[in-house]
Scaffold this active site. Structure first.
Site, mmCIF file in Angstrom:
data_model
loop_
_atom_site.group_PDB
_atom_site.id
_atom_site.type_symbol
_atom_site.label_atom_id
_atom_site.label_comp_id
_atom_site.label_asym_id
_atom_site.label_seq_id
_atom_site.Cartn_x
_atom_site.Cartn_y
_atom_site.Cartn_z
ATOM 1 N N GLY A 14 100.575 68.211 101.783
ATOM 2 C CA GLY A 14 99.397 68.131 102.643
ATOM 3 C C GLY A 14 98.582 69.406 102.454
ATOM 4 O O GLY A 14 98.683 70.074 101.419
ATOM 5 N N PHE A 15 97.799 69.748 103.467
ATOM 6 C CA PHE A 15 96.936 70.919 103.348
ATOM 7 C C PHE A 15 97.740 72.205 103.151
ATOM 8 O O PHE A 15 97.370 73.067 102.362
ATOM 9 C CB PHE A 15 96.060 71.053 104.597
ATOM 10 C CG PHE A 15 94.976 70.030 104.637
ATOM 11 C CD1 PHE A 15 93.777 70.259 103.993
ATOM 12 C CD2 PHE A 15 95.158 68.823 105.295
ATOM 13 C CE1 PHE A 15 92.771 69.320 104.009
ATOM 14 C CE2 PHE A 15 94.163 67.871 105.316
ATOM 15 C CZ PHE A 15 92.968 68.125 104.673
ATOM 16 N N GLY A 16 98.859 72.343 103.875
ATOM 17 C CA GLY A 16 99.648 73.571 103.810
ATOM 18 C C GLY A 16 100.409 73.687 102.500
ATOM 19 O O GLY A 16 100.300 74.696 101.777
ATOM 20 N N VAL A 80 112.454 63.668 101.937
ATOM 21 C CA VAL A 80 113.520 64.607 102.308
ATOM 22 C C VAL A 80 114.155 64.122 103.609
ATOM 23 O O VAL A 80 113.461 63.779 104.571
ATOM 24 C CB VAL A 80 112.948 66.028 102.463
ATOM 25 C CG1 VAL A 80 113.979 66.972 103.057
ATOM 26 C CG2 VAL A 80 112.470 66.540 101.117
ATOM 27 N N GLU A 171 85.862 60.282 117.316
ATOM 28 C CA GLU A 171 85.376 59.804 116.023
ATOM 29 C C GLU A 171 85.581 58.293 115.888
ATOM 30 O O GLU A 171 84.693 57.575 115.436
ATOM 31 C CB GLU A 171 86.116 60.540 114.897
ATOM 32 C CG GLU A 171 85.653 61.972 114.750
ATOM 33 C CD GLU A 171 86.593 62.860 113.940
ATOM 34 O OE1 GLU A 171 86.294 64.048 113.814
ATOM 35 O OE2 GLU A 171 87.630 62.371 113.442
ATOM 36 N N ASP A 300 101.247 71.644 110.569
ATOM 37 C CA ASP A 300 101.466 70.888 111.806
ATOM 38 C C ASP A 300 102.921 70.877 112.266
ATOM 39 O O ASP A 300 103.206 70.493 113.400
ATOM 40 C CB ASP A 300 101.016 69.430 111.611
ATOM 41 C CG ASP A 300 99.510 69.276 111.731
ATOM 42 O OD1 ASP A 300 98.816 70.296 111.826
ATOM 43 O OD2 ASP A 300 99.031 68.122 111.718
ATOM 44 N N ALA A 316 93.651 71.260 109.873
ATOM 45 C CA ALA A 316 93.753 71.430 108.419
ATOM 46 C C ALA A 316 93.507 72.885 108.034
ATOM 47 O O ALA A 316 94.189 73.435 107.171
ATOM 48 C CB ALA A 316 92.737 70.516 107.747
ATOM 49 N N GLN A 317 92.522 73.530 108.692
ATOM 50 C CA GLN A 317 92.205 74.913 108.307
ATOM 51 C C GLN A 317 93.358 75.859 108.625
ATOM 52 O O GLN A 317 93.583 76.836 107.908
ATOM 53 C CB GLN A 317 90.910 75.377 108.964
ATOM 54 C CG GLN A 317 90.842 75.168 110.452
ATOM 55 C CD GLN A 317 89.580 75.783 111.056
ATOM 56 O OE1 GLN A 317 89.204 76.883 110.715
ATOM 57 N NE2 GLN A 317 88.939 75.063 111.961
HETATM 58 C C1 LIG Z 1 92.886 61.192 112.023
HETATM 59 C C2 LIG Z 1 92.968 62.681 111.854
HETATM 60 C C3 LIG Z 1 91.808 63.430 111.860
HETATM 61 C C4 LIG Z 1 91.873 64.822 111.687
HETATM 62 N N1 LIG Z 1 90.697 65.532 111.672
HETATM 63 C C5 LIG Z 1 90.742 66.867 111.431
HETATM 64 C C6 LIG Z 1 89.533 67.620 111.304
HETATM 65 O O1 LIG Z 1 88.432 67.069 111.418
HETATM 66 N N2 LIG Z 1 89.639 68.957 111.064
HETATM 67 C C7 LIG Z 1 90.855 69.567 110.928
HETATM 68 O O2 LIG Z 1 90.899 70.785 110.682
HETATM 69 N N3 LIG Z 1 92.005 68.892 111.051
HETATM 70 C C8 LIG Z 1 91.985 67.558 111.294
HETATM 71 N N4 LIG Z 1 93.151 66.844 111.402
HETATM 72 C C9 LIG Z 1 94.425 67.560 111.356
HETATM 73 C C10 LIG Z 1 94.837 67.874 109.939
HETATM 74 O O3 LIG Z 1 94.747 66.729 109.114
HETATM 75 C C11 LIG Z 1 96.272 68.408 109.981
HETATM 76 O O4 LIG Z 1 96.293 69.542 110.808
HETATM 77 C C12 LIG Z 1 96.741 68.787 108.585
HETATM 78 O O5 LIG Z 1 96.804 67.638 107.773
HETATM 79 C C13 LIG Z 1 98.114 69.467 108.652
HETATM 80 O O6 LIG Z 1 98.511 69.823 107.359
HETATM 81 P P1 LIG Z 1 100.051 69.881 106.961
HETATM 82 O O7 LIG Z 1 100.082 70.410 105.568
HETATM 83 O O8 LIG Z 1 100.814 70.576 108.009
HETATM 84 O O9 LIG Z 1 100.543 68.376 107.007
HETATM 85 P P2 LIG Z 1 99.968 67.071 106.325
HETATM 86 O O10 LIG Z 1 98.607 67.276 105.784
HETATM 87 O O11 LIG Z 1 100.192 65.993 107.300
HETATM 88 O O12 LIG Z 1 100.931 66.860 105.069
HETATM 89 C C14 LIG Z 1 102.295 66.613 105.214
HETATM 90 C C15 LIG Z 1 102.821 66.109 103.891
HETATM 91 O O13 LIG Z 1 104.244 66.066 103.980
HETATM 92 C C16 LIG Z 1 104.722 64.853 103.441
HETATM 93 N N5 LIG Z 1 105.984 64.566 104.105
HETATM 94 C C17 LIG Z 1 106.197 64.391 105.429
HETATM 95 N N6 LIG Z 1 107.500 64.191 105.677
HETATM 96 C C18 LIG Z 1 108.132 64.248 104.478
HETATM 97 C C19 LIG Z 1 109.505 64.124 104.086
HETATM 98 N N7 LIG Z 1 110.466 63.908 104.965
HETATM 99 N N8 LIG Z 1 109.791 64.232 102.779
HETATM 100 C C20 LIG Z 1 108.812 64.448 101.849
HETATM 101 N N9 LIG Z 1 107.514 64.583 102.176
HETATM 102 C C21 LIG Z 1 107.171 64.487 103.470
HETATM 103 C C22 LIG Z 1 103.627 63.847 103.756
HETATM 104 O O14 LIG Z 1 103.701 62.741 102.874
HETATM 105 C C23 LIG Z 1 102.366 64.697 103.568
HETATM 106 O O15 LIG Z 1 101.895 64.641 102.242
HETATM 107 C C24 LIG Z 1 93.120 65.456 111.552
HETATM 108 C C25 LIG Z 1 94.284 64.698 111.565
HETATM 109 C C26 LIG Z 1 94.224 63.319 111.707
HETATM 110 C C27 LIG Z 1 95.477 62.508 111.697
#
Ligand SMILES: Cc1cc2nc3c(=O)[nH]c(=O)nc-3n(C[C@H](O)[C@H](O)[C@H](O)COP(=O)(O)OP(=O)(O)OC[C@H]3O[C@@H](n4cnc5c(N)ncnc54)[C@H](O)[C@@H]3O)c2cc1C
Length: 430
Positions: A14-16, A80, A171, A300, A316-317
């Protein structure tokens, strides 16, 4: 004999996770990135897939393609399911993988506050599958209403409820209003989509509680102008196949969307660490997990705090900045043996879009609303999309939808279409 390079395993693209991987790309460390999907998903635009403006592929990019230029990064697909911290191994896809350093960036999912039975009737919006399900539910409700002769059932089918008044709920509600009240107005003969009832239900005292009050009030007025009814101050007590119970009132609904709660992925269970109520794992200022000097949690899934001790929001940021910081910190630690400074989040502002031409933006002392805010929101989202192709396609689709009022991707998949029409009483979301 040369020693093996340090092996960093990142779980989640994901983003992180993606930001961490990019910083470590073409560096002296070996990196393996594991994700259960083969694509990176741009979640902030999911609601546009759910309301037929964008196609699923517009906001998803294959992880392999994004990282293909980094020769030291291997991408593996698999879910995982556990971590053996003593052995320094993750378990995934029926095998184990050894790490020297582990980065957990697995994000979050929906929380129904102990009512998992509501999910059948009110899907949340986290994955592409969720977005496609919601899009099919909305379009099917209208198709069923067009066939229906009983006015009460028709009214129910043309009532859309969105639960949760945060950015996602706002939204979704604004976008469903745009679809029904503007885009489809001339396409049906037995129903008038402009008469669709769209409800946004928030248990708290106002929508967009993370924004200043004047921007919340603006968002409320803008939604009302779009034809959205807003209910605040009463929680949803029940959800079933026929509708929602808000306080004392039962509201029959044809489509229900859940945007109210999130729960972190089960990182706390994997590491046997305590979490907060939403499942976030507490991390040190350098994003490592207390008790594990070589395991980090970001995005997250993490409970990280700012200088004042306030938890950082699930944005995301935040995840992306943590990922870039961690990539640099790991390089310093692994290649130079230096201790990095703690992570500091620099807010790039809060954004929420309400509909065509309307959004709110808050950045330090700057507050924007209306068309200018909408423009800032659009530019920021296109800029953050991964890949030139996605940026171009999304920009063109928006331009088309903006100029013509015609969202382009209104296909009900065959597996949801004919069969679902023949079973009008099936619960939504299945
Ligand atoms: C509908 C919606 C709208 C949003 N709008 C905004 C916005 O406008 N602005 C903003 O800043 N943020 C927004 N967000 C929040 C933002 O998308 C999240 O904060 C961000 O995606 C978090 O990043 P992350 O890397 O922690 O996790 P994620 O981006 O969720 O990535 C997690 C990754 O881990 C993988 N994964 C999960 N579990 C496992 C496992 N057990 N084994 C292997 N892989 C796994 C998933 O497939 C995914 O690719 C929104 C979120 C949603 C749902």
């Amino acid at each position: 004999m040369a020693s093996e390079p340090h092996h960093v395993v990142i779980v989640g693209a994901g983003f992180g996770g993606l930001a961490t991987a990019r910083v470590l790309g073409n560096s002296p460390v070996r990196v393996t990135l594991v994700d259960r999907r083969n694509y990176h998903l741009f979640q902030p635009l999911l609601y546009q897939v759910a309301t037929a403006v964008l196609s699923p592929s517009d906001i998803a990019e294959p992880i392999r393609r994004i990282l293909s230029r980094y020769k030291n990064i291997t991408v593996l697909m698999g879910e995982v399911t556990g971590i053996a911290t003593e052995q320094r191994e993750i378990q995934f896809a029926g095998r184990v993988l050894r790490y020297d350093t582990l980065v957990l960036a697995t994000g979050a999912t929906h929380s129904y506050f102990g009512h998992s039975e509501w999910e059948r009737f009110a899907p949340g919006l986290k994955t592409l599958e969720d977005a496609r399900r919601i899009r099919a539910n909305i379009l099917l409700a209208l198709e069923r209403a067009e066939l229906e002769t009983d006015p009460e059932v028709r009214r129910r089918l043309m009532t859309f409820a969105v639960i949760g008044g945060g950015p996602t709920g706002v939204e979704m509600a604004g976008s469903i209003a745009g679809l029904t009240h503007e885009a489809l107005e001339r396409e049906f003969r037995n129903i008038d989509p402009r008469r669709a009832r769209i409800l946004l239900v928030e248990a708290g005292s106002r929508i967009l509680p993370q924004f200043p009050e004047d921007l919340s009030a603006y968002a409320e007025r803008a939604l009302v102008r779009l034809g959205v009814e807003i209910s605040v101050g009463a929680p949803v007590n029940d959800i079933n196949a026929d509708g929602i119970q808000v306080g004392e009132t039962f509201i029959p609904c044809g489509t229900i969307v859940w945007g109210a709660g999130v729960r972190a992925s089960p990182v706390g269970d994997w590491l046997s660490r305590e979490t907060d109520r939403a499942g976030h794992v507490s991390v040190n200022p350098d994003l490592s997990v207390p008790g594990f000097e070589n395991i980090y949690v970001i995005g997250d899934a993490a409970l990280a705090k700012d200088d004042k001790g306030t938890p950082l929001p699930g944005l995301a940021q935040v995840a992306q900045q943590q990922g870039y910081y961690l990539g640099r910190a790991l390089l310093r630690r692994i290649t130079k043996g230096e201790e990095p400074p703690p992570f500091r989040f620099h807010s790039r502002g809060n954004l929420a879009v309400i509909g065509r031409n309307a959004a709110v933006v808050e950045w330090n002392d700057v507050k924007l609303r209306g068309f200018l805010a909408w423009l800032v929101w659009g530019i920021a989202h296109v800029y953050l999309l991964v890949g030139f192709q996605n940026r171009l396609i999304v920009t063109l689709r928006w331009l088309y939808a903006y100029l013509t009022y015609r969202p382009g991707t209104r296909i009900i998949p065959d597996d949801r279409g004919g069969e679902a029409m023949a079973k009008p009483n099936e619960p939504r979301g299945t």
